[in-house]
Design an enzyme around this catalytic site. Structure first.
Site, short mmCIF file in Angstrom:
data_model
loop_
_atom_site.label_atom_id
_atom_site.label_comp_id
_atom_site.label_asym_id
_atom_site.label_seq_id
_atom_site.Cartn_x
_atom_site.Cartn_y
_atom_site.Cartn_z
N ARG A 112 0.84 -1.20 0.00
CA ARG A 112 0.00 0.00 0.00
C ARG A 112 0.87 1.25 0.00
NH1 ARG A 112 -4.71 0.42 4.43
NH2 ARG A 112 -2.98 0.64 5.90
N GLY A 115 -3.15 4.03 -0.89
CA GLY A 115 -4.38 3.37 -0.48
C GLY A 115 -5.62 3.74 -1.27
N ASP A 117 -6.63 2.40 -4.16
CA ASP A 117 -7.15 1.32 -4.99
C ASP A 117 -8.68 1.26 -4.85
OD1 ASP A 117 -5.82 -1.51 -6.27
OD2 ASP A 117 -7.95 -1.55 -5.73
N SER A 122 -5.07 -3.09 -2.14
CA SER A 122 -3.82 -2.82 -1.43
C SER A 122 -3.95 -3.07 0.07
CB SER A 122 -3.35 -1.38 -1.67
OG SER A 122 -4.36 -0.47 -1.28
N CYS A 178 -6.01 14.34 -8.43
CA CYS A 178 -6.15 14.22 -6.97
C CYS A 178 -4.76 14.35 -6.34
CB CYS A 178 -6.75 12.85 -6.64
SG CYS A 178 -6.81 12.51 -4.87
N GLY A 185 1.21 3.16 -6.34
CA GLY A 185 0.11 2.62 -7.13
C GLY A 185 -0.20 3.48 -8.34
N TYR A 192 -2.49 9.42 -15.03
CA TYR A 192 -2.79 10.46 -16.01
C TYR A 192 -3.38 11.67 -15.29
CZ TYR A 192 -7.78 10.81 -15.68
OH TYR A 192 -9.02 11.10 -15.21
N TYR A 476 -8.26 2.57 -12.75
CA TYR A 476 -9.67 2.63 -12.37
C TYR A 476 -10.15 1.21 -12.05
CZ TYR A 476 -9.85 7.48 -14.02
OH TYR A 476 -9.66 8.82 -14.19
#
Ligand SMILES: Cc1cc2nc3c(=O)[nH]c(=O)nc-3n(C[C@H](O)[C@H](O)[C@H](O)COP(=O)(O)OP(=O)(O)OC[C@H]3O[C@@H](n4cnc5c(N)ncnc54)[C@H](O)[C@@H]3O)c2cc1C
Ligand SMILES: *[C@@H]1O[C@H](CO)[C@@H](O)[C@H](O)[C@H]1NC(C)=O
Ligand SMILES: *[C@@H]1O[C@H](CO)[C@@H](O)[C@H](O)[C@H]1NC(C)=O
Ligand SMILES: *[C@@H]1O[C@H](CO)[C@@H](O)[C@H](O)[C@H]1NC(C)=O
Ligand SMILES: *[C@@H]1O[C@H](CO)[C@@H](O)[C@H](O)[C@H]1NC(C)=O
Ligand SMILES: *[C@@H]1O[C@H](CO)[C@@H](O)[C@H](O)[C@H]1NC(C)=O
Ligand SMILES: *[C@@H]1O[C@H](CO)[C@@H](O)[C@H](O)[C@H]1NC(C)=O
Ligand SMILES: *[C@@H]1O[C@H](CO)[C@@H](O)[C@H](O)[C@H]1NC(C)=O
Length: 533
Positions: A112, A115, A117, A122, A178, A185, A192, A476
């Site tokens: 992880r 986190g 995912d 994870s 974000c 990850g 992107y 995603y």
């Protein structure tokens, strides 16, 4: 003659008793957590008793540490989020030891970084497992002379953006919108953001990496070789090892960039604007990225629902040139000077993320989530414009579903110029835009309704999206598109082709070479060829 028999019986009973005692007194040692602790003492004795590093289930902070970077509340309950241990690595030796010891005591490992995912892979597993948490391995070192940086995988995108902006106003890095995504990850799944049309994905700008392999060895690009270095740039790190850090190449941006965001409803002509957006968004100037966000909204008449199309853009330049680009390619949108907001690149991150105006850039350093937050995401890729009647049919479903947002991200530009096989990420030339289906909710009991709504909108889009395979984006993560049980190849191929198309074969070959026993696995990992059944 009966005495010896009795004696023998007593002796036998004694042995049964002794075995039972031994069994009882030794059985705690059979607990994988204990075996793990014993093994770790051999690998990093200097950290013993591991306070702040190893958290077992009996530790008072176990739950809070296990949950702290579990971003999706769907997977928070202690029956689901139930690792034997959480190991918060403070240095490379902790990572190496965790890999070697987890393998030795037959615990699966879930790695992880941030986190995020979407399906909790994870931090959740159905078999006994350890969470290896990297959030404390987060240093970032910039080298402005050669415009590169080394970033540890526990650092977030926000921390990277902050570090870059703290040192220069004219460089950036192409990664997610974000600010709390983990570099582990996020980058290994592609990565992107709104610089994609100009500079491609995060993985297109990674030039070296350090990974801990299944034998606990640390390898850089030279030592791991070009196949493995290729695989971890988009194939998902978790199938191949634990990535410790990345070396990235910064990209130039102007000192001032420009953003705009405004919405149109159906009554205001949104459908025709979406028709036009599909014609231009992937062919317009590479400096311009116009995302489209589609949601159900209240109409002007009370009780009547409509669809809102929100156009939110980042332009790598200033207002006059933006106006002229828009005037030339997309005059229908009617962009005016007063819609344009000029700012620095780092300010544009906050603008694009949608935080209130004038929020301090210290926001980028925040890692916490304050409330319970349940979500589901799905993805699609669109190669042909959706005709007007098609849009209208989809709008009906969006209104019916109520809470599902679709985010349409335009491709073209650099994305179309990079060869499909250059990295595992195959969705390049020919893609007009990517769709993300987004639904968030805040109470457990709303889960089924929200999942059903997401499926309804996803189904409505079926005629208009890529087929055979229906392509999907690894970052995603969506378990609906297939999972493997026990590494079965034929099951893995189902999601593998959707995420990676023709690159799946090479990923399998790399996986088979570097982790033949399939130690690094999860529900959607790359399978090995040896499990070819
Ligand atoms: C709010 C939000 C916004 C998002 N926005 C974007 C966006 O703009 N662009 C985009 O591309 N994606 C976006 N995503 C998706 C995001 O990129 C993925 O969820 C990504 O996997 C997150 O990485 P992480 O390290 O935070 O997650 P984690 O859950 O820690 O990891 C995700 C996967 O990678 C593996 N992994 C993590 N670290 C390592 C490591 N060091 N070595 C090997 N394997 C590792 C994990 O085991 C897991 O399989 C967004 C997600 C959320 C929740
Ligand atoms: C927790 O469990 C481990 C292993 O079972 C044990 O060694 C340790 O003493 C326990 N700690 C507490 C606080 O009970
Ligand atoms: C910002 O830069 C200053 C000096 O250039 C440095 O001392 C400081 O550590 C940097 N801060 C961050 C968070 O990178
Ligand atoms: C739409 O209208 C309803 C009441 O009819 C209201 O509760 C809701 O907040 C409105 N939604 C938006 C997004 O304005
Ligand atoms: C927009 O383009 C038209 C011709 O295509 C031109 O006449 C007009 O001056 C342009 N306006 C701006 C603001 O560039
Ligand atoms: C936001 O910043 C601008 C200048 O950058 C300033 O004029 C304005 O007053 C600020 N607004 C608030 C609410 O602080
Ligand atoms: C992409 O790369 C592959 C392998 O190097 C090559 O065979 C193929 O021709 C390239 N495709 C294009 C469109 O350049
Ligand atoms: C769901 O739970 C919330 C509290 O968490 C409650 O307020 C709400 O009424 C519940 N809804 C249903 C449909 O049960």
């Amino acid at each position: 003659m009966s005495a010896p028999r009795d004696e023998g019986f007593v002796v036998l009973r004694f042995f049964v008793f002794l075995t039972a005692v031994l069994y009882v007194s030794c059985s705690p040692l059979a607990d994988p957590a204990d075996l793990l602790m014993q093994c770790l003492q051999d690998y990093f004795p200097e950290s013993y008793p591991f306070s702040g590093v190893v958290y077992l289930q009996n530790s008072s902070s176990f739950q809070s540490v296990a949950q702290s970077y579990a971003r999706n509340s769907r997977f928070l309950s202690s029956s689901i989020l139930n690792p034997s241990a959480v190991i918060v690595a403070k240095n490379d030796a902790h990572v190496k030891g965790t890999v070697i010891c987890s393998k030795k005591v037959s615990l699966e490992i879930r790695i992880r970084s941030g986190g995020h995912d979407y399906e909790g892979l994870s931090y959740v597993s159905k078999v006994p497992y350890v969470i290896l948490d990297l959030y404390d391995l987060r240093s970032i070192s910039l080298n402005l002379k050669d415009k590169t940086a080394w970033i540890d995988t526990g650092a977030t995108t926000g921390e990277l953006y902050y570090a870059i902006a703290n040192a220069t106003k004219t460089y950036a890095f192409p990664a997610g919108v974000c600010t709390m995504l983990g570099a582990g990850g996020h980058f290994s799944g592609g990565g992107y953001g709104n610089l994609m049309r100009k500079y491609g994905l995060s993985v297109d700008n990674i030039i070296d990496a350090k990974i801990v392999n299944v034998n606990g060895e640390i390898l850089d690009r030279k030592l791991m070789g070009e196949d493995l270095f290729w695989a971890i740039r988009g194939g998902g790190g978790a199938s191949f090892g634990v990535i410790l850090s990345w070396k990235i190449k910064l990209v130039p941006v102007p000192e001032r960039v420009t953003g705009f965001s405004f919405s149109r409803t159906l009554e205001q002509g949104a459908t025709d604007l979406v028709v036009k957006w599909q014609q231009v968004a992937d062919t317009i100037d590479d400096d311009l990225f116009i995302r489209l966000q589609i949601t159900a909204a209240n109409g002007t008449q009370p009780g009547k629902k409509t669809v809102s199309a929100n156009f939110v853009a980042l332009f790598l330049g200033q207002t006059p040139r933006l106006l002229s680009v828009m005037n030339e390619s997309f005059p229908e949108l009617g962009l005016r000077e007063k819609d344009c907001i000029e700012m620095s690149w780092v300010e544009s991150l906050l603008f694009y993320f949608g935080v209130p105006k004038n929020t301090s850039i210290d926001f980028l350093l925040q890692r916490g989530l304050d409330k319970k937050f349940f979500f589901k995401r799905k993805s699609d890729f669109v190669r042909e414009s959706i005709p007007k009647e098609g849009l209208e049919a989809v709008w009906e479903k969006v209104i019916e579903a109520g809470s599902v947002m679709m985010q349409w991200n335009p491709y073209g530009g650099m994305m179309a110029r990079i060869n499909e096989s250059a990295t595992p990420f195959p969705h390049r030339a020919g893609i007009k835009f990517k769709v993300q289906y987004i639904v968030n909710w805040f109470a457990e009991n709303a889960t089924k309704a929200n999942l059903d709504q997401t499926d309804a909108v996803y189904d409505a889009m079926t005629p208009y999206v890529s087929k055979s395979p229906r392509e999907a984006f690894l970052n995603y993560r969506d378990l609906d598109i297939g999972i493997n049980r026990d590494g079965k190849f034929c099951e893995a191929e189902v999601y593998g082709l959707k995420y990676f198309k023709g690159n799946f074969d090479r990923l399998v070959r790399v996986k088979t070479a570097v982790d033949p026993e399939n130690f690094f696995k999860n529900e959607q990992s790359i399978p090995t060829l040896s499990k070819n059944y």
